[in-house]
Scaffold this motif. Structure first.
Motif, PDB file in Angstrom:
ATOM      1  N   TYR A   1       0.868  -1.176   0.000  1.00 49.06           N
ATOM      2  CA  TYR A   1       0.000   0.000   0.000  1.00 49.06           C
ATOM      3  C   TYR A   1       0.901   1.221   0.000  1.00 49.06           C
ATOM      4  CZ  TYR A   1      -3.166  -3.650   1.402  1.00 49.06           C
ATOM      5  OH  TYR A   1      -3.872  -4.820   1.434  1.00 49.06           O
ATOM      6  N   TYR A   2       0.473   2.253  -0.678  1.00 50.12           N
ATOM      7  CA  TYR A   2       1.309   3.447  -0.751  1.00 50.12           C
ATOM      8  C   TYR A   2       0.479   4.700  -0.530  1.00 50.12           C
ATOM      9  CZ  TYR A   2      -0.593   4.034  -5.444  1.00 50.12           C
ATOM     10  OH  TYR A   2      -1.460   4.184  -6.505  1.00 50.12           O
ATOM     11  N   VAL A   3       1.170   5.708  -0.044  1.00 51.25           N
ATOM     12  CA  VAL A   3       0.651   7.066   0.049  1.00 51.25           C
ATOM     13  C   VAL A   3       1.690   7.899  -0.686  1.00 51.25           C
ATOM     14  CG1 VAL A   3       0.095   8.957   1.591  1.00 51.25           C
ATOM     15  CG2 VAL A   3      -0.549   6.627   2.203  1.00 51.25           C
ATOM     16  N   LEU A   4       1.237   8.615  -1.718  1.00 48.14           N
ATOM     17  CA  LEU A   4       2.125   9.288  -2.655  1.00 48.14           C
ATOM     18  C   LEU A   4       1.846  10.784  -2.685  1.00 48.14           C
ATOM     19  CD1 LEU A   4       4.122   8.836  -5.148  1.00 48.14           C
ATOM     20  CD2 LEU A   4       2.031   8.708  -6.525  1.00 48.14           C
ATOM     21  N   ALA A   5       2.908  11.562  -2.750  1.00 48.67           N
ATOM     22  CA  ALA A   5       2.789  13.017  -2.868  1.00 48.67           C
ATOM     23  C   ALA A   5       4.102  13.546  -3.426  1.00 48.67           C
ATOM     24  CB  ALA A   5       2.504  13.646  -1.507  1.00 48.67           C
ATOM     25  N   SER A   6       4.133  14.846  -3.659  1.00 49.28           N
ATOM     26  CA  SER A   6       5.405  15.438  -4.080  1.00 49.28           C
ATOM     27  C   SER A   6       6.368  15.395  -2.890  1.00 49.28           C
ATOM     28  CB  SER A   6       5.205  16.884  -4.536  1.00 49.28           C
ATOM     29  OG  SER A   6       4.960  17.730  -3.432  1.00 49.28           O
ATOM     30  N   GLN A   7       7.642  15.306  -3.177  1.00 50.02           N
ATOM     31  CA  GLN A   7       8.643  15.323  -2.100  1.00 50.02           C
ATOM     32  C   GLN A   7       8.521  16.607  -1.295  1.00 50.02           C
ATOM     33  OE1 GLN A   7      12.749  14.344  -2.952  1.00 50.02           O
ATOM     34  NE2 GLN A   7      12.139  12.840  -4.493  1.00 50.02           N
ATOM     35  N   LYS A   8       8.306  17.711  -1.977  1.00 43.91           N
ATOM     36  CA  LYS A   8       8.195  19.006  -1.287  1.00 43.91           C
ATOM     37  C   LYS A   8       7.063  18.974  -0.262  1.00 43.91           C
ATOM     38  CE  LYS A   8       7.536  23.946  -2.185  1.00 43.91           C
ATOM     39  NZ  LYS A   8       8.529  24.526  -1.377  1.00 43.91           N
ATOM     40  N   PHE A   9       5.899  18.482  -0.675  1.00 40.85           N
ATOM     41  CA  PHE A   9       4.767  18.421   0.238  1.00 40.85           C
ATOM     42  C   PHE A   9       5.052  17.461   1.398  1.00 40.85           C
ATOM     43  CE2 PHE A   9       0.855  16.288   1.633  1.00 40.85           C
ATOM     44  CZ  PHE A   9       0.171  17.378   2.146  1.00 40.85           C
ATOM     45  N   LEU A  10       5.467  16.266   1.062  1.00 37.72           N
ATOM     46  CA  LEU A  10       5.629  15.225   2.080  1.00 37.72           C
ATOM     47  C   LEU A  10       6.778  15.503   3.034  1.00 37.72           C
ATOM     48  CD1 LEU A  10       4.005  12.646   2.551  1.00 37.72           C
ATOM     49  CD2 LEU A  10       5.747  11.404   1.291  1.00 37.72           C
ATOM     50  N   LEU A  11       7.880  16.017   2.519  1.00 40.15           N
ATOM     51  CA  LEU A  11       9.084  16.150   3.344  1.00 40.15           C
ATOM     52  C   LEU A  11       9.354  17.557   3.862  1.00 40.15           C
ATOM     53  CD1 LEU A  11      11.387  13.814   1.245  1.00 40.15           C
ATOM     54  CD2 LEU A  11       9.955  13.236   3.212  1.00 40.15           C
ATOM     55  N   GLU A  12       8.701  18.565   3.285  1.00 40.04           N
ATOM     56  CA  GLU A  12       8.955  19.937   3.728  1.00 40.04           C
ATOM     57  C   GLU A  12       7.720  20.617   4.312  1.00 40.04           C
ATOM     58  OE1 GLU A  12      10.857  22.215   0.594  1.00 40.04           O
ATOM     59  OE2 GLU A  12      12.063  20.480   0.018  1.00 40.04           O
ATOM     60  N   GLU A  13       6.566  20.395   3.694  1.00 37.66           N
ATOM     61  CA  GLU A  13       5.360  21.108   4.111  1.00 37.66           C
ATOM     62  C   GLU A  13       4.591  20.395   5.217  1.00 37.66           C
ATOM     63  OE1 GLU A  13       3.115  21.950   0.561  1.00 37.66           O
ATOM     64  OE2 GLU A  13       4.810  22.973  -0.372  1.00 37.66           O
ATOM     65  N   GLU A  14       4.789  19.109   5.350  1.00 44.44           N
ATOM     66  CA  GLU A  14       4.128  18.321   6.387  1.00 44.44           C
ATOM     67  C   GLU A  14       5.134  17.941   7.473  1.00 44.44           C
ATOM     68  OE1 GLU A  14       0.877  17.087   6.969  1.00 44.44           O
ATOM     69  OE2 GLU A  14       0.412  18.632   5.502  1.00 44.44           O
ATOM     70  N   PRO A  15       4.680  17.755   8.693  1.00 42.53           N
ATOM     71  CA  PRO A  15       5.592  17.310   9.766  1.00 42.53           C
ATOM     72  C   PRO A  15       5.805  15.801   9.676  1.00 42.53           C
ATOM     73  CG  PRO A  15       3.390  17.615  10.641  1.00 42.53           C
ATOM     74  CD  PRO A  15       3.343  18.050   9.188  1.00 42.53           C
ATOM     75  N   PHE A  16       6.299  15.351   8.524  1.00 45.08           N
ATOM     76  CA  PHE A  16       6.380  13.925   8.249  1.00 45.08           C
ATOM     77  C   PHE A  16       7.401  13.213   9.125  1.00 45.08           C
ATOM     78  CE2 PHE A  16       6.910  10.156   5.483  1.00 45.08           C
ATOM     79  CZ  PHE A  16       5.588   9.769   5.492  1.00 45.08           C
ATOM     80  N   ASP A  17       8.485  13.886   9.477  1.00 45.75           N
ATOM     81  CA  ASP A  17       9.471  13.253  10.358  1.00 45.75           C
ATOM     82  C   ASP A  17       8.832  12.906  11.703  1.00 45.75           C
ATOM     83  OD1 ASP A  17       9.267  16.013  10.861  1.00 45.75           O
ATOM     84  OD2 ASP A  17      11.308  16.137  11.640  1.00 45.75           O
ATOM     85  N   GLU A  18       7.907  13.753  12.162  1.00 43.27           N
ATOM     86  CA  GLU A  18       7.187  13.488  13.400  1.00 43.27           C
ATOM     87  C   GLU A  18       6.302  12.246  13.253  1.00 43.27           C
ATOM     88  OE1 GLU A  18       3.449  15.552  15.624  1.00 43.27           O
ATOM     89  OE2 GLU A  18       5.077  16.891  15.040  1.00 43.27           O
ATOM     90  N   VAL A  19       5.641  12.122  12.120  1.00 42.36           N
ATOM     91  CA  VAL A  19       4.796  10.963  11.847  1.00 42.36           C
ATOM     92  C   VAL A  19       5.633   9.685  11.883  1.00 42.36           C
ATOM     93  CG1 VAL A  19       3.403   9.827  10.054  1.00 42.36           C
ATOM     94  CG2 VAL A  19       3.097  12.268  10.508  1.00 42.36           C
ATOM     95  N   LEU A  20       6.792   9.729  11.250  1.00 40.73           N
ATOM     96  CA  LEU A  20       7.667   8.548  11.229  1.00 40.73           C
ATOM     97  C   LEU A  20       8.174   8.188  12.628  1.00 40.73           C
ATOM     98  CD1 LEU A  20       9.739   9.160   7.991  1.00 40.73           C
ATOM     99  CD2 LEU A  20       7.850   7.566   8.331  1.00 40.73           C
ATOM    100  N   ARG A  21       8.544   9.197  13.404  1.00 45.37           N
ATOM    101  CA  ARG A  21       8.998   8.933  14.777  1.00 45.37           C
ATOM    102  C   ARG A  21       7.885   8.294  15.615  1.00 45.37           C
ATOM    103  NH1 ARG A  21      11.439  13.954  14.309  1.00 45.37           N
ATOM    104  NH2 ARG A  21       9.823  14.944  15.557  1.00 45.37           N
TER     105      ARG A  21
END
Length: 108
Positions: A5-25
């Motif tokens: 299963y995947y969740v896909l977005a632009s790198q800019k959105f996923l890695l810069e605009e969203e607090p994605f590192d927090e989600v991963l932690r």
């Protein structure tokens, strides 16, 4: 074959605009607390988008793209709800068109 299963977005959105590192932690901590093996991977420029069956999806996603790939359908749904502006889907691998489900087109 395994369903990924995947969740896909632009790198800019996923890695810069969203607090994605927090989600991963948060998710990593959740797995550690339950002694669960990691079954999710962040893939920059995912190679599965090059498969012919993904041409339409690739065209919809701003490039360069990034994807969270997992074997956990519930995690995929949770991410979609958490991040909202992403494309969600699934695929079977390994296959002729997707030999490695977590391969990246980047070399770094």
């Amino acid at each position: 074959m395994t369903t990924y299963y995947y969740v896909l977005a632009s790198q800019k959105f996923l890695l810069e605009e969203e607090p994605f590192d927090e989600v991963l932690r948060e998710r990593k901590r959740y797995y550690q607390e339950r002694d669960k093996e990691i079954d999710f991977w962040l893939v920059k420029q995912p190679a599965f988008l090059e498969a012919p069956e993904f041409a339409e999806i690739k065209a919809k996603c701003p490039q360069p793209a990034a994807a969270m790939v997992t074997t956990d359908e519930n995690f995929s749904h949770w991410l979609k709800l958490r991040l909202e502006f992403v494309i969600q889907g699934s695929f079977q691998a390994p296959s002729d068109s997707i030999p490695n489900p977590i391969a990246s087109l980047t070399t770094v």
